[in-house]
Design an enzyme around this catalytic site. Structure first.
Site, PDB file in Angstrom:
ATOM      1  N   LYS A  21       2.835 -15.540   2.691  1.00 27.84           N
ATOM      2  CA  LYS A  21       3.068 -16.254   1.421  1.00 27.84           C
ATOM      3  C   LYS A  21       4.549 -16.571   1.378  1.00 27.84           C
ATOM      4  O   LYS A  21       5.288 -16.164   0.477  1.00 27.84           O
ATOM      5  CB  LYS A  21       2.610 -15.356   0.253  1.00 27.84           C
ATOM      6  CG  LYS A  21       2.613 -16.031  -1.101  1.00 27.84           C
ATOM      7  CD  LYS A  21       1.489 -17.021  -1.292  1.00 27.84           C
ATOM      8  CE  LYS A  21       1.622 -17.744  -2.618  1.00 27.84           C
ATOM      9  NZ  LYS A  21       0.723 -18.906  -2.750  1.00 27.84           N
ATOM     10  N   ASP A  54     -12.618  -8.785   4.100  1.00 28.30           N
ATOM     11  CA  ASP A  54     -13.872  -8.753   3.310  1.00 28.30           C
ATOM     12  C   ASP A  54     -14.439 -10.164   3.185  1.00 28.30           C
ATOM     13  O   ASP A  54     -15.637 -10.384   3.307  1.00 28.30           O
ATOM     14  CB  ASP A  54     -13.631  -8.194   1.899  1.00 28.30           C
ATOM     15  CG  ASP A  54     -13.891  -6.695   1.813  1.00 28.30           C
ATOM     16  OD1 ASP A  54     -13.600  -5.997   2.799  1.00 28.30           O
ATOM     17  OD2 ASP A  54     -14.380  -6.227   0.760  1.00 28.30           O
ATOM     18  N   ASP A  80      -6.576  -6.925   4.112  1.00 27.18           N
ATOM     19  CA  ASP A  80      -7.680  -6.234   3.428  1.00 27.18           C
ATOM     20  C   ASP A  80      -8.587  -7.266   2.755  1.00 27.18           C
ATOM     21  O   ASP A  80      -9.809  -7.251   2.926  1.00 27.18           O
ATOM     22  CB  ASP A  80      -7.099  -5.284   2.378  1.00 27.18           C
ATOM     23  CG  ASP A  80      -8.191  -4.587   1.586  1.00 27.18           C
ATOM     24  OD1 ASP A  80      -9.146  -4.097   2.214  1.00 27.18           O
ATOM     25  OD2 ASP A  80      -8.098  -4.546   0.348  1.00 27.18           O
ATOM     26  N   TYR A 129       0.826  -1.217   0.000  1.00 29.59           N
ATOM     27  CA  TYR A 129       0.000   0.000   0.000  1.00 29.59           C
ATOM     28  C   TYR A 129       0.859   1.265   0.000  1.00 29.59           C
ATOM     29  O   TYR A 129       0.415   2.316  -0.427  1.00 29.59           O
ATOM     30  CB  TYR A 129      -0.895   0.037   1.241  1.00 29.59           C
ATOM     31  CG  TYR A 129      -2.228  -0.644   1.082  1.00 29.59           C
ATOM     32  CD1 TYR A 129      -2.302  -1.993   0.764  1.00 29.59           C
ATOM     33  CD2 TYR A 129      -3.414   0.058   1.270  1.00 29.59           C
ATOM     34  CE1 TYR A 129      -3.525  -2.619   0.645  1.00 29.59           C
ATOM     35  CE2 TYR A 129      -4.643  -0.558   1.150  1.00 29.59           C
ATOM     36  CZ  TYR A 129      -4.696  -1.902   0.836  1.00 29.59           C
ATOM     37  OH  TYR A 129      -5.904  -2.507   0.722  1.00 29.59           O
ATOM     38  N   ASP A 177      -3.251 -18.319   0.578  1.00 31.09           N
ATOM     39  CA  ASP A 177      -4.250 -18.979  -0.291  1.00 31.09           C
ATOM     40  C   ASP A 177      -5.009 -20.048   0.499  1.00 31.09           C
ATOM     41  O   ASP A 177      -6.231 -20.164   0.413  1.00 31.09           O
ATOM     42  CB  ASP A 177      -3.611 -19.548  -1.566  1.00 31.09           C
ATOM     43  CG  ASP A 177      -2.302 -20.296  -1.333  1.00 31.09           C
ATOM     44  OD1 ASP A 177      -1.810 -20.314  -0.180  1.00 31.09           O
ATOM     45  OD2 ASP A 177      -1.769 -20.872  -2.299  1.00 31.09           O
TER      46      ASP A 177
HETATM   47  C1  IPM Z   1     -10.460  -1.019   3.919  1.00 31.57           C
HETATM   48  C2  IPM Z   1     -10.672  -0.426   2.556  1.00 31.57           C
HETATM   49  C3  IPM Z   1      -9.477   0.482   2.217  1.00 31.57           C
HETATM   50  C4  IPM Z   1      -8.236  -0.379   2.224  1.00 31.57           C
HETATM   51  C5  IPM Z   1      -9.630   1.252   0.891  1.00 31.57           C
HETATM   52  C6  IPM Z   1     -10.878   2.091   0.853  1.00 31.57           C
HETATM   53  C7  IPM Z   1      -8.421   2.076   0.593  1.00 31.57           C
HETATM   54  O1  IPM Z   1     -10.854  -1.409   1.608  1.00 31.57           O
HETATM   55  O2  IPM Z   1     -10.357  -0.249   4.896  1.00 31.57           O
HETATM   56  O3  IPM Z   1     -10.401  -2.241   4.029  1.00 31.57           O
HETATM   57  O4  IPM Z   1      -7.913  -1.013   1.212  1.00 31.57           O
HETATM   58  O5  IPM Z   1      -7.560  -0.421   3.247  1.00 31.57           O
HETATM   59 MG    MG Z   2     -10.971  -3.353   2.420  1.00 28.86          MG
END
Ligand code: IPM
Ligand code: MG
Length: 363
Positions: A191, A251, A247, A141, A223
Site C-alpha cells: 500500500k 482467505d 492473511d 501483528y 486493494d
Molecule cells: C491464519 C490465521 C491466524 C492469523 C489467526 C488464527 C491468528 O488467520 O493463520 O491465517 O491471522 O495469522
Molecule cells: Mg488467516
C-alpha cells in the site's frame, strides 16, 4: 531415515484432521521405509484449559527439538472473552515468533474436478495456480505499542506496524527464489500510496530484483490485488506481501479453489518449519467427523518436501489427493447439497488407499 515430528493438534477440528495426517505419515513410513516419531504438544485453548498457558514452554522446546512441526488449528468461542495474553491465537503467534517462521508459503491451486465448487466462473479460475508468500513474524501483528488509552476525548487505541529492513529483505529473497523456481513472475503487494513501510518494501523489492534478472517483478497495491485475485487469478505466479495483507488475501484466494478446507501452508524460518492448514478450528463442526482433512494432508506433503527432502513421497501424496477428487469423492464442504459426502476419516482412508496403490520406485 528416522524423523522426529512435533504434533500440535490444538482446538476445534484440529485433533480430527491431524489424526488423518498422522495416519498418512505412518503409511508413508511403511511404504517408503522411513520411521516417524510423533511427539505431542499442547497449544491454544486446550493448553490454556489444561496448563493455563496457550503456549507452554514444553511445547516450544518440543518444537525446537523436532525435524518439523504439524499443527491443526487453534481458537474457539469458549476463549473469546480471554484477555490477549490468554487467547489461543496468542499461542499460535508466539510459536511462529519463537521458531522465527518468517516465511509463510500458501499455495493456491484449482483442482479441475472441483471447478464447479467455486462461486467464481469456470473460465475465470481454470488453470489458476499461484503461491502466496506471506511475511509471518512482523508488521502490525507484532508491533508495539499496542494499547488502549483512556483520554479526555474518550478511548484511544493503538496498534503499531513495524518492519525492519532486514525482515523485508529476507522475505523478498524467499519469494524471488520461489518465483525463480516457478514461472518467474513475482507480484509484490503493498500500500505504497499510503504506508511508509510499503514504500520501503517497494524499494527493497526493486533492489533485490537486480539479483534476479530472470524474474519479472510487478508491484500491485493491495486493494487492486484483492480485486485482481477474483477477476483474473491466472495472472499470478508468486505473490509476496506483508503479514496482515497476506492473511486477508489468502482467505480470499481460497474461494478460487472452492473451499478453504483444501489449502495447506508451510511456515519456514531459521530452524524447524511448521505445517498447518490455512483454515481455522471450525468450532461449529468440531467433533462431528465432517471436516475436510485435505488441507492438512496437503500440508504433510509440503512437510515431506521442504523439511524432510522426501520429494517423491510428497508428490505421491499430492497425486493421491488429485486422484481421489478426480474420482468424485468429496467431503461436505465441497459436495453439492444433493451429492453424497465422505466423513473426515473416510476421506483420510481414501487418500491412504490411493497412495498404497502407487508403486514405490527404488533407485
Ligand atoms: C491464519 C490465521 C491466524 C492469523 C489467526 C488464527 C491468528 O488467520 O493463520 O491465517 O491471522 O495469522
Ligand atoms: Mg488467516
Amino acid at each position: 531415515m528416522n524423523f522426529q515430528i512435533a504434533i500440535l493438534e490444538g482446538d476445534g477440528v484440529g485433533p480430527e484432521i491431524v489424526k488423518e495426517a498422522v495416519l498418512l505419515l505412518q503409511q508413508i513410513g511403511e511404504q517408503y521405509g522411513h520411521s516417524f516419531e510423533f511427539n505431542y504438544g499442547k497449544i491454544g485453548g486446550i493448553a490454556l484449559d489444561e496448563v493455563g498457558n496457550p503456549l507452554p514452554e514444553e511445547t516450544i522446546d518440543l518444537c525446537k527439538n523436532s525435524d518439523a512441526v504439524l499443527l491443526g488449528a487453534v481458537g474457539g468461542p469458549k476463549w473469546d472473552q480471554e484477555p490477549p495474553n490468554r487467547r489461543p491465537e496468542t499461542g499460535l503467534l508466539k510459536i511462529r515468533k519463537e521458531l522465527e517462521l518468517f516465511a509463510n508459503i500458501r499455495p493456491v491451486k484449482v483442482y479441475e474436478p472441483l471447478i464447479e465448487t467455486s462461486p467464481l466462473k469456470e473460465d475465470v479460475i481454470k488453470g489458476a495456480d499461484f503461491v502466496i508468500v506471506r511475511e509471518l513474524t512482523g508488521g502490525i501483528y507484532f508491533g508495539t505499542p499496542r494499547e488502549r488509552k483512556v483520554t479526555d476525548n474518550g478511548l484511544e487505541v493503538i496498534d503499531t506496524l513495524v518492519y525492519k529492513e532486514s525482515e523485508i529483505e529476507r522475505i523478498l529473497i524467499e519469494a524471488f527464489e520461489l518465483a525463480n523456481q516457478r514461472n518467474k513472475k513475482l507480484t509484490s503487494v503493498d500500500k505504497a500510496n499510503v504506508l511508509e513501510s510499503s514504500r520501503v518494501w517497494r524499494e527493497v523489492a526493486n533492489r533485490i530484483s537486480v539479483q534476479y534478472p530472470e524474474v519479472e517483478l510487478q508491484h500491485m497495491l493491495v486493494d487492486n490485488a484483492a480485486m485482481q485475485l477474483i477477476k483474473n487469478p491466472t495472472q499470478f505466479d508468486v505473490i509476496v506481501t506483508e503479514n496482515m495483507f497476506g492473511d486477508i488475501l489468502s482467505d480470499e484466494a481460497s474461494v478460487i479453489t472452492g473451499s478453504i478446507g483444501l489449502l495447506p501452508s508451510a511456515s519456514l524460518g531459521v530452524g524447524p518449519s511448521l505445517y498447518e492448514p490455512i483454515h481455522g478450528s471450525a468450532p461449529d463442526i468440531a467433533g462431528q467427523n465432517v471436516a475436510n482433512p485435505l488441507a492438512t494432508l496437503s500440508s504433510v506433503a509440503l512437510m515431506l518436501r521442504y523439511s524432510l527432502g522426501l520429494h517423491k513421497e510428497a508428490q505421491d501424496i499430492e497425486e493421491a489427493i488429485d486422484e481421489v477428487l478426480q474420482k468424485g469423492f468429496k467431503t461436505k464442504d465441497i459436495a453439492k447439497q444433493t451429492e453424497p459426502s465422505l466423513t473426515t476419516t473416510e476421506m483420510g482412508e481414501k487418500v491412504r488407499n490411493t497412495l498404497a496403490s502407487k508403486k514405490m520406485i527404488v533407485n
